[in-house]
Scaffold this active site. Structure first.
Site, mmCIF file in Angstrom:
data_model
loop_
_atom_site.group_PDB
_atom_site.id
_atom_site.type_symbol
_atom_site.label_atom_id
_atom_site.label_comp_id
_atom_site.label_asym_id
_atom_site.label_seq_id
_atom_site.Cartn_x
_atom_site.Cartn_y
_atom_site.Cartn_z
ATOM 1 N N ASN A 1 0.821 -1.220 0.000
ATOM 2 C CA ASN A 1 0.000 0.000 0.000
ATOM 3 C C ASN A 1 0.855 1.270 0.000
ATOM 4 O O ASN A 1 0.419 2.305 -0.499
ATOM 5 C CB ASN A 1 -0.997 0.000 1.163
ATOM 6 C CG ASN A 1 -0.359 -0.292 2.500
ATOM 7 O OD1 ASN A 1 0.821 -0.583 2.583
ATOM 8 N ND2 ASN A 1 -1.156 -0.223 3.547
ATOM 9 N N CYS A 2 2.065 1.207 0.509
ATOM 10 C CA CYS A 2 2.926 2.389 0.482
ATOM 11 C C CYS A 2 3.431 2.699 -0.930
ATOM 12 O O CYS A 2 3.925 3.804 -1.189
ATOM 13 C CB CYS A 2 4.123 2.206 1.419
ATOM 14 S SG CYS A 2 3.660 2.092 3.165
ATOM 15 N N LYS B 1 33.333 14.589 9.632
ATOM 16 C CA LYS B 1 32.449 15.082 10.683
ATOM 17 C C LYS B 1 31.030 15.032 10.136
ATOM 18 O O LYS B 1 30.562 15.965 9.492
ATOM 19 C CB LYS B 1 32.829 16.508 11.073
ATOM 20 C CG LYS B 1 34.210 16.640 11.701
ATOM 21 C CD LYS B 1 34.506 18.098 12.038
ATOM 22 C CE LYS B 1 35.886 18.252 12.651
ATOM 23 N NZ LYS B 1 36.194 19.680 12.955
ATOM 24 N N ALA C 1 -5.014 -7.380 19.002
ATOM 25 C CA ALA C 1 -5.117 -6.402 17.916
ATOM 26 C C ALA C 1 -3.756 -5.789 17.648
ATOM 27 O O ALA C 1 -2.945 -5.586 18.560
ATOM 28 C CB ALA C 1 -6.137 -5.310 18.241
ATOM 29 N N GLY D 1 -1.470 -3.140 14.508
ATOM 30 C CA GLY D 1 -1.513 -2.284 13.327
ATOM 31 C C GLY D 1 -2.089 -0.910 13.581
ATOM 32 O O GLY D 1 -2.141 -0.412 14.709
ATOM 33 N N ASP D 2 -2.539 -0.290 12.500
ATOM 34 C CA ASP D 2 -2.977 1.105 12.544
ATOM 35 C C ASP D 2 -4.227 1.333 13.387
ATOM 36 O O ASP D 2 -4.553 2.477 13.708
ATOM 37 C CB ASP D 2 -3.256 1.604 11.122
ATOM 38 C CG ASP D 2 -2.006 1.641 10.262
ATOM 39 O OD1 ASP D 2 -0.909 1.450 10.811
ATOM 40 O OD2 ASP D 2 -2.132 1.856 9.039
#
Length: 549
Positions: A41-42, A430, A276, A278-279
């Site tokens: 989905n991304c 650096k 549960a 996930g989102d």
């Protein structure tokens, strides 16, 4: 043991495959209400422009491949409509028929759904879409024709910016509308300004502090709160997501922040047989300990694996998340982790900020590009609260390092000690992360005192004087009003021109020379502060307040 999983993709499928590796004799059933149980989905926005050329590349696994390798019973187009906690069953609807399935353990992985605001005329706008899954993507692709010229993206978060870029690459005229004062609301305003400047440079129109209040002509006209009217052939709604927790609510499970599902440190809901991930779940923000909703792929995958471990009897704890994300907007990338300056302030934490500019690799090696890195930290303990970075290259590397530091946990005092791979094509002796540590230590140890860009106007109003230590040639490219100009290389000889009774704020281009000037002046009895980020940062966020000769 019979384990039923509701929802696939990141959390659900990670749980299912891990369970099989740990429990070969378990019966594992996955219900997915859509046609695809495992998809990227991304990656959906990148298919819009053709950057990802093949639609099949978005389909990670199929029910057949999962059956063959993991002996999983994957059932797409099966929607679970109810959970009975009394007899441990779920009601499933497929092809218009309903049946029940029992479980010993149930894992909910329903994800998040796009938040669709209530806007007048939106229901009749047949050219407005949200993007969550492959069917949504198919609808968007079908709506784009040779006659599609104007695109409007409502919401300038991560998905909104990805969609804006990819619609622009299709040759469409793109307009972004964001209700917040700046694009990418998770970032602080001055860091997001770099992204806005890149969008505008690419020809994208950007409206901030504005929102859509009405759709007219079946979505062809969008009226904004400011009165501006936009023409749109296709509109993408990307104003955020919310937990898909309706099934959990109907089952009587405890909900929390913004209707997210409440779980304990073993991912158990208020019912011990139901887990549960996930989102859809409420997590702990690891830095503040407060409840949060963090809708990102990496935590969802981790949670899916961990809940499988818990069910299999392994000792795993849900430690929460800090929220780490990155986005590309044309030729610039922006990434963040942990708390922003705004969030640290809202949490009433003692904090300080440093901005450090550097290069992605050695500046003398060809094609070096700029990095602006921001660090938010506790000046007393050295705890790192968060970081943000923008630039063309090397942004992911620096933020990933700082994610690791936060999780360590390391402090600002450890950052200079980090040893990175170095050769001119790859980095600097650096590194910007090392330099951020040095700059933060200077603040913590009282060697430097800085003010932020948003504090400058008020500090000058108190009678302080701005001392610009850039060269005369640089001043011609833009100057602070009413500033004194003494180049840093002349400061020792011209220090007599300054009044020890006056408080000074020192600035240069990036902050390095002004720090050198600050140290010189302080050791000669002057009261001096350093403008963090200096002229380069100020010009990015407030160019209209400068003088151009």
């Amino acid at each position: 043991m019979k384990i039923v999983i509701i929802g696939g993709v990141a959390g659900g499928m990670s749980a299912a495959t891990r369970l099989r590796r740990l429990m070969d004799d378990a019966e594992i059933i996955i219900f997915e209400k859509g046609p695809f149980v495992s998809f990227a989905n991304c990656g959906l926005p990148y298919y819009v422009s053709g950057e990802i050329a093949a639609r099949d590349a978005l389909l990670v696994q199929t029910p057949e491949s999962l059956k063959a390798r993991f002996d999983l019973d994957v059932r797409p187009m099966h929607e679970v409509t109810a959970i009975s906690t009394e007899d441990n069953t779920v009601t499933v609807v497929s092809n218009g028929e309903s049946y029940t399935e029992s479980y010993d353990k149930l894992i909910l992985s329903p994800g998040a759904k796009p938040f669709v605001p209530e806007i007048e005329g939106l229901a009749a706008a047949n050219n407005a879409f949200a993007l969550r899954n492959v069917p949504d993507l198919d609808q968007i692709m079908q709506a784009i024709t040779d006659r599609t010229k104007e695109a409007v993206v409502i919401g300038a978060g991560f998905i909104g910016l990805e969609m804006a870029e990819n619609l622009h690459k299709l040759g469409l005229n793109v307009t972004i509308v964001e209700r917040a004062p700046h694009v990418l609301p998770p970032l602080d305003e001055e860091m997001a300004a770099y992204v806005k400047n890149e969008l505008v440079a690419q020809g994208v129109k950007v409206y901030t502090s504005d929102s859509a209040i009405r759709f007219e002509d079946a979505g062809k006209t969008i009226v904004l709160e400011s009165g501006q009217q936009l023409k749109s052939d296709i509109t993408i709604l990307s104003v955020g997501v919310q937990p898909e927790s309706s099934l959990a609510e109907k089952a009587g499970l405890t909900l929390g922040l913004r209707s997210g599902i409440v779980v304990n440190d073993k991912y158990q809901t208020s019912n011990p047989d139901i887990f549960a991930v996930g989102d859809a779940i409420v997590v702990k923000q690891q830095i503040t300990g407060q409840d949060a909703l963090i809708s990102l792929a990496s935590p969802a995958n981790r949670q899916g694996r961990q809940v499988a471990d818990v069910i299999a009897g392994l000792d795993r704890k849900n430690q929460g998340s800090i929220g780490t994300a990155i986005v590309r907007a044309f030729n610039i990338a922006a990434a963040s982790t942990g708390l922003s300056e705004r969030q640290a302030k809202m949490a009433n934490l003692p904090f300080a900020v440093v901005h450090v500019s550097g290069k992605d690799h050695a500046g003398y090696y060809p094609n070096a590009t700029d990095i602006m890195l921001k660090l938010v930290f506790n000046p007393e303990s050295g705890e790192i609260y968060g970081a943000q970075a923008v630039g063309q290259k090397g942004i992911d590397k620096r933020i990933d390092i700082l994610v690791t530091a936060i999780k360590g946990p390391l402090t600002i005092f450890d950052l200079p000690e980090l040893e990175f791979t170095y050769a001119p094509p790859f980095g600097s002796a650096k590194d910007p992360v090392n330099m951020a540590g040095y700059a933060a230590m200077n603040i913590a140890e009282g060697l430097s005192e800085s003010i932020q860009w948003h504090e400058l106007k008020d500090e000058l109003a108190k009678g302080k004087v701005l001392l610009d230590v850039r060269s005369p040639g640089e001043i011609k490219q833009g100057a602070f009003p009413n500033a004194i100009n003494i180049p840093v290389n002349e400061l020792r000889e011209r220090m007599v021109e300054l009044d020890p009774e006056i408080d000074y704020i020192v600035s240069c281009h990036s902050g390095l020379r002004s720090y050198i000037a600050e140290r010189q002046l302080k050791q000669h009895g002057f009261n001096v502060q350093n403008l963090d980020g200096a002229f380069a940062l100020y010009k990015t966020i407030l160019p209209e307040e400068l003088i151009y000769v």
